[in-house]
Motif scaffolding. Structure first.
Motif, short mmCIF file in Angstrom:
data_model
loop_
_atom_site.label_atom_id
_atom_site.label_comp_id
_atom_site.label_asym_id
_atom_site.label_seq_id
_atom_site.Cartn_x
_atom_site.Cartn_y
_atom_site.Cartn_z
N HIS A 1 8.01 -3.42 4.64
CA HIS A 1 8.25 -1.98 4.75
C HIS A 1 9.73 -1.59 4.73
CE1 HIS A 1 7.08 2.13 5.68
NE2 HIS A 1 7.49 2.11 6.93
N ASP B 1 2.77 -2.49 0.51
CA ASP B 1 3.40 -1.75 -0.58
C ASP B 1 3.34 -2.58 -1.85
OD1 ASP B 1 3.81 0.36 1.13
OD2 ASP B 1 6.00 0.26 1.13
N HIS C 1 2.35 -4.47 7.98
CA HIS C 1 3.36 -3.88 7.09
C HIS C 1 4.49 -3.20 7.85
CE1 HIS C 1 5.06 -2.10 3.50
NE2 HIS C 1 4.99 -0.90 4.06
N ASP D 1 6.55 -5.68 -0.53
CA ASP D 1 7.00 -4.44 -1.17
C ASP D 1 7.32 -4.64 -2.65
OD1 ASP D 1 7.52 -2.25 1.22
OD2 ASP D 1 7.70 -4.33 1.90
N ASN E 1 1.95 1.49 3.30
CA ASN E 1 1.75 2.93 3.21
C ASN E 1 1.62 3.43 1.77
OD1 ASN E 1 4.58 2.05 3.72
ND2 ASN E 1 5.04 4.12 2.96
N HIS E 2 2.10 2.65 0.80
CA HIS E 2 1.96 3.06 -0.60
C HIS E 2 0.65 2.57 -1.23
CE1 HIS E 2 6.04 4.68 -1.65
NE2 HIS E 2 6.34 4.08 -0.51
FE LIG Z 1 6.18 0.74 3.26
#
Ligand SMILES: [Fe+2]
Ligand SMILES: [Fe+2]
Length: 261
Positions: free
Chosen positions: A187, A46, A148, A11, A75-76
């Motif tokens: 995450h 991320d 993640h 991240d 997810n990013h």
């Molecule tokens: Fe995330």
């Protein structure tokens, strides 16, 4: 089996601002200067804040190392951006599932990202791929799975809403496989450990920020804490396949010298 050191960085959220890039660079320098360098640096998603090509260009520079580095999307992230900038591969939107051999250890990277969604899910193809990987992996040799999205609740009011969907499907696939020494995730922006499918689930902290748990103030009063130093996880797999994890904060202003005790 000689000791294997896996450094997990997560991240980083490269966002074209100086702050997150500086923190990631500091972590990479810290790892590079260790007396015993990691055998591999695993970046569990991320990587960027919003998947922009310029953010991946930033990541490519900051995360470059003589130590092998492997990447998972979060997810990013954007699969094409990650592929082209960090993996040197052609554009493509298929899940980025990979295996990396680190001595006798097999690192299995599962892409849990869902384009356009914050929550995680593994596709049918990814489950099938994992089944084949496990079926052909050597017997008696250790395996670490990484993805993640944590496949278990962490008592995080934000993350538990957007964790891995259908975790029991993954649990069914791996439970009883004694080769799997741990499942690694990111995450959560919090150094956390729990269990999943009878295995340690080790969640690496973020280099960018810390996300509060349910015991802290309710969101949005306390969502992200940007004050702490960047943190990483160091996973040590010993000769006897026992896994030990140290969570380490990396001072932004260089090493603090301490007198011997
Ligand atoms: Fe995330
Ligand atoms: Fe994140």
């Amino acid at each position: 089996m000689p000791m294997i050191l896996v450094a997990q960085v997560s991240d980083t959220h490269f966002d074209l601002g100086a702050r997150n890039a500086e923190r990631a660079r500091r972590v990479m320098t810290f790892l590079d200067e260790l007396r015993r360098k990691p055998d591999v640096i695993l970046v569990t998603g991320d990587i960027t804040e919003s998947g922009k090509p310029e953010q991946y260009a930033e990541a490519e520079l900051a995360l470059a190392s003589e130590i092998p580095v492997c990447f998972l999307p979060g997810n990013h992230d954007d699969r094409t951006g990650l592929r082209t900038a960090l993996l040197g591969e052609p554009a493509g939107s298929a899940p980025i599932n990979r295996v990396h051999r680190v001595g006798e250890l097999l690192l299995v990277l599962l892409d849990s990202s869902v384009p356009g969604a914050a929550g995680g899910q593994l596709t049918d193809d990814t489950y099938q791929w994992l089944r084949e990987v496990l079926a052909t992996a050597p017997t008696g040799k250790p395996i670490m799975l990484a993805l993640h999205h944590p496949p278990a609740p962490l008592h995080s009011p934000i993350i538990d809403e957007i964790a891995l969907a259908d975790p029991e499907r993954l649990a069914d696939l791996i439970s009883g496989d004694d080769r799997i020494v741990a499942v690694l995730a990111g995450h959560a922006h919090s150094a956390a450990t729990t269990t999943f499918a009878g295995r340690p689930l080790l969640v690496a902290p973020s280099t960018a920020s810390v996300l509060g748990g349910v015991w802290e103030l309710d969101p949005p009063d306390h969502v992200m804490d940007y004050a702490p130093d960047p943190m990483i996880a160091l996973h040590v797999l010993a000769d006897d396949a026992r896994l030990t994890t140290h969570f380490r904060s990396v001072p932004l202003r260089g090493r603090i010298s301490v007198a011997p005790v």
